[in-house]
Scaffold this active site. Structure first.
Site, mmCIF file in Angstrom:
data_model
loop_
_atom_site.group_PDB
_atom_site.id
_atom_site.type_symbol
_atom_site.label_atom_id
_atom_site.label_comp_id
_atom_site.label_asym_id
_atom_site.label_seq_id
_atom_site.Cartn_x
_atom_site.Cartn_y
_atom_site.Cartn_z
ATOM 1 C CG ASN B 69 5.590 -5.914 -9.279
ATOM 2 O OD1 ASN B 69 5.656 -4.811 -9.837
ATOM 3 N ND2 ASN B 69 4.650 -6.223 -8.402
ATOM 4 C CB ALA B 70 10.424 -2.872 -8.963
ATOM 5 N N GLY B 72 6.787 -0.523 -12.089
ATOM 6 C CA GLY B 72 6.774 0.939 -12.106
ATOM 7 C C GLY B 72 5.692 1.535 -12.998
ATOM 8 C CG LEU B 73 2.369 2.616 -11.637
ATOM 9 C CD1 LEU B 73 2.094 4.005 -11.063
ATOM 10 C CD2 LEU B 73 1.095 1.780 -11.600
ATOM 11 C CG ASN B 128 -2.537 1.718 -7.354
ATOM 12 O OD1 ASN B 128 -2.357 1.642 -6.138
ATOM 13 N ND2 ASN B 128 -1.652 1.286 -8.237
ATOM 14 C CB CYS B 131 1.859 2.075 -7.231
ATOM 15 S SG CYS B 131 3.275 1.377 -8.121
ATOM 16 N N GLY B 244 -4.675 -10.608 -2.727
ATOM 17 C CA GLY B 244 -3.420 -10.953 -2.062
ATOM 18 C C GLY B 244 -3.208 -12.448 -1.976
ATOM 19 N N GLY B 245 -2.524 -12.999 -2.966
ATOM 20 C CA GLY B 245 -2.095 -14.389 -2.898
ATOM 21 C C GLY B 245 -3.172 -15.435 -3.125
#
Lengths: 241, 303
Positions: B69-70, B72-73, B128, B131, B244-245
């Site tokens: 994914n991108a 972008g907040l 965070n 990112c 994570g997953g």
């Protein structure tokens, strides 16, 4: 939105790379033409969003084009196999706001929701017509089904059937008073030049399909909107190209 | 009977299952589907001082066992979150929520955290620094021990609530960054954020993502996350949220054995919107199968 397990009653090739699948199961979350379902496929992580062509109380018809691994997997499914679907996603077309003679324009894999839309418009006493655009004659599907409902004009990019060229080659007629469209972005962009109000269904790569991941957000004249949640149907006037 | 409760920085979670930031919005989409009070908590969508549209589409690319994914907040900005999202959340979520914060400068982190620290619904701040999808964004703060410590220290100075620093896997030495955050006053850590990756469209020879690169998540990254949580847990004695997953109750137990006190479920929600609820319901059965009676006793319990 509902999640359910659906049994495949039929899965057949109806045109080049184009398949019709009939699924039995709970359709109660589907309210309007243009809504979509998100189908879990066996060989990929993300679901595949598809807008049903038709449904009744206990079954729905999906028409999909094989364009990659996920849809190829779907094409190999057999009668009796089960699929996991999220249903009733997105907003769908608003059939109340059109005039009496809306023109429906669909390109290729964007046509299926227009079948249900035509049924809904007819049930409201309106007199829709359809322009269906394809790459070539081998890709044409549902012509008889559509012709049983409404007048149809065909366009093909390669001139192998109907009017040669894109759907914009089929001119507007005097009575056309509203536009409903679904198809690839270049087609929708071209249709935005038409002097008609209308609604357009966008396609976009999605993560979840129900508004959680912000993966499909587009800019509109009314701010950022999620194609999967506030869309996929947008007012023609609010789309920015 | 089994006990699923854990303590996260002084707040008891009825179970260690949390929705992960970026995959759980501000909770509303899931609250329409089930009562999300069954979760231990969730971390809401990464919030910045000012509203952000994020990146252009495509923002999503598929990959084996997961996705890139991108986004972008994309978020409405902290003021709108406080004015609209938190009051709305009060209607469907009664537990403390984790406030995920991103920033583009030290000052922005500080101001956003300060504002959210003052909200009584917020139980923890999750900062965070990882990112991968915004230029000049959080990741640059999370890739060196010095900058991660600087953000931690600055945020701690204005927050009364526990500060959890969300770390990037895109580093060569997670242990030194974990220690730097601890020394700067962090109350806990969460990891991993996504792994930077890319896909190329064979039809166009261009990147699938408009942004060019994106963050990989999903089951494909689970072993990487597990190993990094273990590494961090060996380095510091503080609560760690494993991310994570994770897609099953078995994964939760595995992550806790590696050293996680709680876990966040991300990508799995996008494919199976009921997955968090299902894992909460499965957990006691799976615990019983492996003869675990008290979940908190297995934290870091790998032999």
């Amino acid at each position: 939105m509902k999640q359910g397990i659906y049994s495949i009653q039929k899965n057949r090739l109806i045109a080049r790379d184009t398949w019709e699948m009939r699924l039995k199961g709970d359709t109660s979350a589907l309210c309007r033409a243009g809504q979509f379902v998100n189908v879990k496929v066996g060989n990929a992580y993300l679901r595949r969003p598809l807008s049903p062509a038709a449904w009744d109380n206990e079954s729905m018809t999906l028409i999909y084009k094989v364009v990659g691994r996920g849809t190829d997997w779907l094409a190999h499914c057999q009668t009796g196999d089960s699929l996991n679907l999220l249903t009733g996603l997105g907003n769908g077309f608003d059939t109340d706001v059109s005039g009496d003679r809306p023109v429906l324009i669909g390109g290729g894999a964007g046509l299926p929701p227009l079948y249900r839309l035509a049924e809904e418009l007819l049930s409201k006493g309106k007199k829709p017509r359809l322009i269906m655009g394809f790459g070539s004659a081998a890709e044409i599907y549902y012509l008889k089904e559509f012709e049983a409902l409404l007048p149809v004009t065909i366009t093909c990019m390669d001139g192998s059937a109907g009017i040669c060229g894109p759907v914009t080659g089929a001119k507007l007629q005097a009575g056309d008073d509203y536009l409903y469209a679904c198809g690839p972005p270049p087609m929708l962009k071209a249709l935005c030049a038409y002097p008609l109000k209308g609604q357009m269904s966008l396609e976009e790569r999605m993560g979840c399909g129900f508004g959680a991941c912000m993966g499909c957000t587009v800019r509109t004249a009314n701010g950022a909107k999620r194609v999967c949640k506030e869309g996929p149907v947008f007012l023609k006037e609010e789309l920015l190209w | 009977m089994v006990n699923t409760a854990v303590d996260l920085c002084g707040i008891t979670l009825s179970n260690p299952i949390m929705g992960a930031s970026g995959c759980f919005g501000y909770g509303a989409e899931f609250a329409e589907l089930y009562d999300i009070n069954c979760l231990g908590s969730f971390s809401f969508k990464g919030t910045t001082l000012h509203p952000r549209f994020g990146n252009s589409t495509p923002r999503i690319a598929e990959s084996t066992g997961g996705l890139l994914n991108a986004v972008g907040l994309q978020n409405p900005g902290v003021h709108k979150v406080i004015a609209e999202e938190l009051p709305r959340m009060r209607g469907f979520f009664t537990k403390p929520v984790m406030a995920n914060v991103s920033g583009f400068s030290l000052e922005e982190y500080v101001e956003t955290c300060r504002l959210l620290d003052g909200q009584d619904q917020v139980g923890w701040l999750e900062v965070n620094v990882s990112c991968p999808n915004v230029h000049m964004g959080g990741l640059s703060f999370g890739t060196t021990p010095q900058s991660a410590a600087a953000v931690t220290k600055a945020v701690k100075a204005v927050c009364s609530k526990p500060v959890i620093v969300k770390l990037s896997p895109n580093v060569s030495d997670i242990a030194s960054i974990a220690k730097a955050c601890r020394d700067a006053g962090a109350d806990g850590l969460s990891l991993i954020n996504t792994l930077v990756g890319m896909r190329i469209d064979l039809k166009t020879f261009r990147p699938v993502l408009f942004n060019g690169t994106g963050g990989l998540s999903g089951p494909a990254v689970f072993p990487v996350a597990l190993r990094m949580v273990h590494k961090a847990a060996q380095a510091v004695d503080m609560p760690i949220i494993g991310i994570g997953g994770i897609s099953s109750a078995e994964d939760v137990i595995e992550m806790m054995l590696a050293g996680a006190t709680a876990v966040q479920i991300g990508s799995a929600n996008l494919v199976d919107p009921f997955i968090c609820r299902d894992i909460v319901e499965d957990l006691p059965r799976v615990m019983a199968r492996y003869k675990i009676t008290d979940l908190k006793k297995i934290i870091g319990g790998m032999c």
